[in-house]
Design a protein around this motif. Structure first.
Motif, PDB file in Angstrom:
ATOM      1  N   LYS A 143       0.871  -1.176   0.000  1.00  0.00           N
ATOM      2  CA  LYS A 143       0.000   0.000   0.000  1.00  0.00           C
ATOM      3  C   LYS A 143       0.913   1.233   0.000  1.00  0.00           C
ATOM      4  CE  LYS A 143      -4.012   1.306   2.687  1.00  0.00           C
ATOM      5  NZ  LYS A 143      -4.675   1.154   3.967  1.00  0.00           N
ATOM      6  N   LYS A 161       7.501  10.254  12.665  1.00  0.00           N
ATOM      7  CA  LYS A 161       6.404   9.476  13.245  1.00  0.00           C
ATOM      8  C   LYS A 161       5.995   8.352  12.305  1.00  0.00           C
ATOM      9  CE  LYS A 161       3.533  12.380  16.003  1.00  0.00           C
ATOM     10  NZ  LYS A 161       2.322  13.194  16.016  1.00  0.00           N
ATOM     11  N   GLN A 205      -1.267  16.980   7.632  1.00  0.00           N
ATOM     12  CA  GLN A 205      -2.587  16.361   7.804  1.00  0.00           C
ATOM     13  C   GLN A 205      -2.714  15.094   6.981  1.00  0.00           C
ATOM     14  OE1 GLN A 205      -5.354  19.428   6.775  1.00  0.00           O
ATOM     15  NE2 GLN A 205      -5.025  20.554   8.689  1.00  0.00           N
ATOM     16  N   PHE A 206      -2.118  15.113   5.792  1.00  0.00           N
ATOM     17  CA  PHE A 206      -2.218  13.938   4.931  1.00  0.00           C
ATOM     18  C   PHE A 206      -1.222  12.855   5.338  1.00  0.00           C
ATOM     19  CE2 PHE A 206      -4.677  16.939   2.594  1.00  0.00           C
ATOM     20  CZ  PHE A 206      -5.655  16.162   2.004  1.00  0.00           C
ATOM     21  N   ASN A 231      -0.483  12.305   8.437  1.00  0.00           N
ATOM     22  CA  ASN A 231      -1.208  11.683   9.557  1.00  0.00           C
ATOM     23  C   ASN A 231      -2.222  10.667   9.042  1.00  0.00           C
ATOM     24  OD1 ASN A 231       0.194  13.179  11.379  1.00  0.00           O
ATOM     25  ND2 ASN A 231      -1.413  14.695  11.707  1.00  0.00           N
ATOM     26  N   LYS A 232      -2.904  11.046   7.980  1.00  0.00           N
ATOM     27  CA  LYS A 232      -3.912  10.147   7.398  1.00  0.00           C
ATOM     28  C   LYS A 232      -3.272   8.834   6.957  1.00  0.00           C
ATOM     29  CE  LYS A 232      -5.828   9.739   2.806  1.00  0.00           C
ATOM     30  NZ  LYS A 232      -7.147   9.118   2.649  1.00  0.00           N
ATOM     31  N   ILE A 277      -0.561   7.507   8.031  1.00  0.00           N
ATOM     32  CA  ILE A 277      -0.131   6.742   9.220  1.00  0.00           C
ATOM     33  C   ILE A 277      -1.338   5.982   9.768  1.00  0.00           C
ATOM     34  CG2 ILE A 277       0.726   6.879  11.597  1.00  0.00           C
ATOM     35  CD1 ILE A 277       2.271   9.399  10.797  1.00  0.00           C
ATOM     36  N   GLN A 278      -2.466   6.701   9.872  1.00  0.00           N
ATOM     37  CA  GLN A 278      -3.717   6.109  10.352  1.00  0.00           C
ATOM     38  C   GLN A 278      -4.124   4.897   9.543  1.00  0.00           C
ATOM     39  OE1 GLN A 278      -5.939   6.875  12.962  1.00  0.00           O
ATOM     40  NE2 GLN A 278      -3.873   7.544  13.363  1.00  0.00           N
ATOM     41  N   GLN A 279      -3.992   5.012   8.245  1.00  0.00           N
ATOM     42  CA  GLN A 279      -4.510   3.975   7.359  1.00  0.00           C
ATOM     43  C   GLN A 279      -3.488   2.877   7.091  1.00  0.00           C
ATOM     44  OE1 GLN A 279      -6.058   6.341   4.046  1.00  0.00           O
ATOM     45  NE2 GLN A 279      -8.053   6.424   5.044  1.00  0.00           N
ATOM     46  N   HIS A 280      -2.415   2.894   7.893  1.00  0.00           N
ATOM     47  CA  HIS A 280      -1.414   1.821   7.841  1.00  0.00           C
ATOM     48  C   HIS A 280      -0.883   1.549   6.444  1.00  0.00           C
ATOM     49  CE1 HIS A 280      -2.234   1.104  12.003  1.00  0.00           C
ATOM     50  NE2 HIS A 280      -3.519   0.900  11.763  1.00  0.00           N
TER      51      HIS A 280
END
Lengths: 321, 343
Positions: free
Chosen positions: B37, B112, B83-84, B86-87, B89-92
């Motif tokens: 991904k 991070k 912001q993107f 972070n997104k 990172i969130q969505q692995h």
């Protein structure tokens, strides 16, 4: 009018609950602890400045220079640090810079007697320009990790970023002062009718001066948060944040005409905007769609109260016949 | 704008086909596991240059059988990019290939992302802190941008005659670095060539990246040095002005430099200019995805001295953890028709 704005606030709070629930159950990864931390960090600076901005707009004034003041405060920290000042003192320098920015706005509005809209359009450019003058084309980086980690890590043992402490402290302070003290009542009185407020013995100019100074100082606080979060100071930081702040305040139910608004409405609004953005992003909406949605939300917040006012006025006129 | 993007997309499909056939590489041979991904993040979406960059990335993604998503902000700022990041990172996501909109502000977020196990590769624009990414894939080393232009003018003039430079502003840092590299290279590599003013500094004219001023400076060079054989213009504005003026004046002087294919196409097609060069965003995106995919598969460390293969070429990591594509991409009669539609 007052009764209506209360409804609007509740609507925002309800929206916050709905969007959060939809996010938790409908959007993968939204409910993760990491995401809560990201959202809070993301809204940090906006929320910190939205607090005093609510006061200003309720009192019938506005400050468009907040993002430039934030950036000038950040630039000051950068320049002081680059020239060997210990980081802690550089932070103090940044806070003082913010305060001075606010005092200049306050002086021009309350002593010289100029329109705050015009004054702060001017200082928006001025403070931004000073930021460029201080930093030139050389952003400052390599700030001490002990400080910058405060900007982007969580409070140990929790999933709340450090900025949460500032949000809770200042959120409570500004809430109590606005809704439970004579000072807060004066702010509303000035917004409803400055002339009447003056004749009833309220020190209008001094009160406004305090509001501008507080807005400047909070811009400085946001400048510190911003500098730590991005571990750097650059001349083009936080561009456009003033509009995000004002959008959040208006969406929170504060009337642009002054005299109306609640702090909790504004806080809920800042959270809603952060949560909505997160939900849309994690639902893989494109950046273009995000822009459209945030613009539409703002427009609704301005149009809806006005429209329902007109409808109510229309009904009254009918029943009068 | 929309039309331009649509046109670019169409042309890219063609180029994509060419690239894919030119570089037969299968996922099996690279060791990259299928289904990675990957996030491809430009400084900002809606920019033609990055659309081309993404197309290169997508070509590589097809070859390594990865799921690539083009995602980024509408404004090219660090905070907007964060912001993107972070997104993703969130969505692995497994991999992030990013062109840094701000060389400092995104560093904490990239760290991070790395801590969360995401392989980070910068491409096109790097960050200030090399520890925030595995490797940076950048166009050309600064020296090589200068010396390649000398090679082009040597080719056009047959390696003979006096050369001048038509630059941007006297304070333009990039141009000054490139010009400094041209000076000794020309005199040592091409004995038949020399600078019109004796040294490169005395042979450099400044058009300030302004079309009118660049044209005037071009005329000034011809007036001052009637025997000038070639002019190098290491700026897209300057080289275009030089080409237009050369054609208008029927001047014999040869012209080359860094030019946008879409700008220069008419003058390359009619023979006014033999060739210009610039970096190729398609290659940048393509190579960056390979670097990231291989690093993710632990087939490539990103350390100085290590190397990786993308398509048919091997790229070596040099000082600063940077892999350069190599020479600037050259546009001449053979390929200008394709590239003028892209950027």
């Amino acid at each position: 009018m007052n009764r209506f704005s209360l409804t609007w606030d509740k609507g925002i709070a309800l929206l916050l609950v709905v969007v959060t629930v939809v996010g938790i159950f409908g959007v993968p990864y939204f409910g993760s602890t990491d995401n809560i931390s990201f959202i809070l960090q993301d809204i940090g600076e906006i929320a910190l400045i939205a607090l005093p901005m609510s006061y200003l707009i309720i009192a019938g004034e506005i400050d468009l220079s907040v993002a430039s003041a934030l950036n000038l405060s950040s630039a000051t920290i950068g320049v002081l640090f680059k020239n060997g000042v210990p980081f802690g003192w550089a932070v103090v320098g940044g806070l003082v810079t913010g305060l001075v920015c606010g005092l200049i706005n306050g002086f021009l509005v309350t002593v010289v007697g100029l329109q705050s809209l015009a004054v702060t359009i001017g200082t928006l450019a001025l403070y931004r320009g000073l930021g460029y003058a201080l930093l030139g084309n050389n952003p400052v980086n390599q700030m001490p990790d002990a400080w910058t980690s405060l900007g982007y890590s969580n409070i140990p043992g929790t999933f709340f970023p450090f900025v949460t402490i500032l949000l809770v402290l200042f959120g409570a302070l500004f809430w109590i002062v606005l809704h439970y003290t004579p000072f807060g009542r004066r702010v509303f009185a000035i917004g409803v009718n400055p002339e009447a407020a003056k004749f009833s013995g309220i020190p209008v100019a001094r009160t406004k001066m305090v509001l501008f100074a507080a807005t400047g100082l909070m811009s400085g606080v946001a400048g510190v948060v911003y500098t730590l979060r991005f571990a750097s100071a650059s001349p083009d930081g936080a561009v456009g944040y003033e509009l995000a702040v004002i959008a959040a305040v208006l969406f929170g139910g504060v009337s642009i005409a002054g005299g109306v608004g609640t702090l909790w409405g504004v806080l809920a609004s800042v959270l809603v905007l952060g949560v909505v953005r997160s939900v849309l992003q994690l639902s893989n909406f494109s950046a273009n769609a995000l822009l459209i949605v945030s613009g539409a939300l703002l427009l609704i917040s301005v149009v809806f109260p006005r429209a329902s006012e007109m409808i109510r006025a229309g009904r009254k006129a009918k029943s009068g016949n | 704008m929309q039309k331009k993007i649509a046109r670019a997309a169409l042309a890219l499909a063609v180029v994509g086909g060419l690239l894919a056939t030119a570089t037969p590489s299968t996922a099996a041979s690279t060791g990259i596991k299928a289904g990675l991904k990957i996030a491809i993040m430009p400084k900002a979406v809606n920019i033609g240059y990055f659309t081309a960059w993404n197309q290169g990335a997508q070509n590589a993604c097809k070859e390594i059988k990865a799921k690539c998503t083009y995602v980024g902000p509408t404004e090219a700022t660090g905070p907007a990019q964060v912001q993107f990041i972070n997104k993703i990172i969130q969505q692995h996501y497994n991999v992030l290939v990013i062109s840094a909109a701000d060389q400092n502000a995104i560093v904490p977020s990239l760290k991070k992302a790395r801590a969360a196990g995401i392989t980070v590769v910068t491409s096109d624009a790097d960050v200030a802190d090399a520890s925030a990414r595995t490797v940076a894939v950048l166009p050309s080393a600064a020296d090589r941008i200068g010396t390649a232009e000398v090679d082009w003018i040597a080719k056009a003039t047959g390696g003979k005659g006096k050369i001048a430079v038509l630059s941007a502003a006297a304070t333009a840092a990039n141009q000054n670095t490139w010009i400094a590299a041209m000076g000794p290279y020309l005199t040592s590599k091409y004995p038949g060539m020399s600078w019109v003013g004796g040294t490169v500094d005395k042979s450099t004219f400044y058009g300030d990246d302004d079309a009118t001023k660049s044209t005037a400076q071009f005329d000034a060079i011809l007036a001052q040095y009637p025997d000038v054989a070639g002019i190098i213009s290491p700026t897209t504005v300057g080289v275009l002005a030089a080409a237009i003026e050369k054609k208008a004046k029927h001047a014999a002087v040869k012209v080359t430099g860094l030019g946008l294919p879409s700008d220069m196409a008419p003058y390359i097609e009619d023979g006014t200019v033999e060739q210009v060069g610039l970096w190729n965003p398609i290659d940048l995106g393509y190579v960056a995805v390979y670097a990231a995919g291989l690093a993710n598969a632990k087939k490539f460390t990103g350390k100085v001295g290590s190397s990786f293969k993308a398509g048919t070429k091997t790229y070596k990591v040099v000082k600063g953890g940077i892999a350069y594509l190599g020479d600037p991409y050259v546009f001449d009669k053979s390929n200008i028709a394709t590239f003028k539609k892209i950027y």
